[in-house]
Motif scaffolding. Structure first.
Motif, PDB file in Angstrom:
ATOM      1  N   THR A  61     -33.336  12.907   4.397  1.00 50.10           N
ATOM      2  CA  THR A  61     -33.120  11.741   5.386  1.00 50.10           C
ATOM      3  C   THR A  61     -32.955  12.321   6.901  1.00 50.10           C
ATOM      4  OG1 THR A  61     -32.003  10.357   3.691  1.00 50.10           O
ATOM      5  CG2 THR A  61     -31.291   9.957   5.898  1.00 50.10           C
ATOM      6  N   GLU A  65     -34.964  11.563  10.039  1.00 46.71           N
ATOM      7  CA  GLU A  65     -34.354  10.564  11.139  1.00 46.71           C
ATOM      8  C   GLU A  65     -34.254  11.546  12.459  1.00 46.71           C
ATOM      9  OE1 GLU A  65     -32.511   7.624  11.058  1.00 46.71           O
ATOM     10  OE2 GLU A  65     -34.357   7.678   9.680  1.00 46.71           O
ATOM     11  N   TYR A 149     -33.126   5.268   1.228  1.00 49.27           N
ATOM     12  CA  TYR A 149     -33.583   5.500   2.773  1.00 49.27           C
ATOM     13  C   TYR A 149     -33.978   4.036   3.326  1.00 49.27           C
ATOM     14  CZ  TYR A 149     -36.049   6.967   6.894  1.00 49.27           C
ATOM     15  OH  TYR A 149     -36.321   6.988   8.441  1.00 49.27           O
ATOM     16  N   TYR A 152     -30.743   2.679   4.130  1.00 51.48           N
ATOM     17  CA  TYR A 152     -30.218   3.407   5.392  1.00 51.48           C
ATOM     18  C   TYR A 152     -30.885   2.976   6.497  1.00 51.48           C
ATOM     19  CZ  TYR A 152     -28.482   7.637   7.847  1.00 51.48           C
ATOM     20  OH  TYR A 152     -27.767   8.394   8.755  1.00 51.48           O
ATOM     21  N   HIS A 153     -32.042   2.779   6.589  1.00 44.67           N
ATOM     22  CA  HIS A 153     -32.895   2.467   7.778  1.00 44.67           C
ATOM     23  C   HIS A 153     -32.889   1.179   8.246  1.00 44.67           C
ATOM     24  CE1 HIS A 153     -36.142   1.672  10.516  1.00 44.67           C
ATOM     25  NE2 HIS A 153     -36.209   2.862  10.754  1.00 44.67           N
ATOM     26  N   ALA A 174     -40.462   6.174   3.910  1.00 42.12           N
ATOM     27  CA  ALA A 174     -39.655   6.114   2.701  1.00 42.12           C
ATOM     28  C   ALA A 174     -40.194   6.993   1.435  1.00 42.12           C
ATOM     29  CB  ALA A 174     -39.184   4.480   1.964  1.00 42.12           C
ATOM     30  N   VAL A 177     -39.890  10.443   2.425  1.00 40.71           N
ATOM     31  CA  VAL A 177     -38.573  10.835   2.093  1.00 40.71           C
ATOM     32  C   VAL A 177     -38.440  11.248   0.626  1.00 40.71           C
ATOM     33  CG1 VAL A 177     -36.213  10.102   2.401  1.00 40.71           C
ATOM     34  CG2 VAL A 177     -37.540   9.465   4.390  1.00 40.71           C
TER      35      VAL A 177
END
Length: 192
Positions: A61, A65, A149, A152-153, A174, A177
């Motif tokens: 992540t 990011e 992810y 999260y995003h 994703a 990730v």
């Protein structure tokens, strides 16, 4: 003499701040990353212990990011009249690219009001806290890097509404990730 000592102290403290946000050289291999920046290893492993989110998920992540840059910011909006600079496209900042509102929520809770997004310990703790909340509220497994992810995003609400479904670029990210998380976990298993 006092001025020289004061100047040296200021320079040392500035150097310490700069090293906190400096991007590590070894971001492709978790073992080398932890050897180079022991603070990253301590931060991510403490977050894994506290929140139950695997180190590989957290590292992947952070990689996607901020590329492990503590002072990372999103790009600026297109300039007004092609020359006048405008603000950023979002309030995201730091290793975790947490938005102001979500970071404020974290600081009001486990961040104790003093957490900083450009501090790897705080950023890893934030990611662990957020993803553990996603596991509790949405049932996403802690080691499901792909869906963690996405949530999260997009935020938990966006994830619940399926806002990612029409974003092929985000689903592709994703997937990257997820692959990176698996690679980091294998690396960490080998070097522990």
């Amino acid at each position: 003499m006092k001025r020289a000592i004061l100047a040296a102290a200021v320079l040392l403290s500035l150097g310490a701040c700069a090293s906190n946000v400096r991007q590590p050289d070894n971001t492709e291999n978790a073992c080398r990353l932890f050897a180079e920046r022991r603070d990253f290893g301590r931060a991510v492993m403490a977050s894994e212990q506290k929140w139950g989110i695997p180190a590989g998920v957290q590292l992947a992540t952070i990689y996607h990011e901020s590329s492990f840059r503590g002072n990372a910011k999103p790009p600026r909006k297109k300039p007004f009249l092609f020359i006048i600079p405008r603000g950023r496209i979002s309030s995201a900042y730091g290793y975790s690219q947490a938005l102001d509102g979500t970071w404020d929520e974290y600081r009001a809770g486990p961040g104790r009001g003093v957490a900083r997004r450009d501090n790897i310990h705080d950023a890893a703790d934030f990611i662990g806290w957020y993803m553990a909340g996603t596991s509790r509220s949405l049932g996403v497994s802690p080691d499901d890097a792909y869906n963690q992810y996405l949530a999260y995003h997009e935020g938990r609400g966006g994830y619940s509404r399926g806002s990612y479904r029409s974003k092929s670029w985000l689903k592709s990210t994703a997937s990257r990730v997820e692959r990176r998380s698996e690679l980091y976990q294998l690396q960490l298993t080998a070097c522990r």
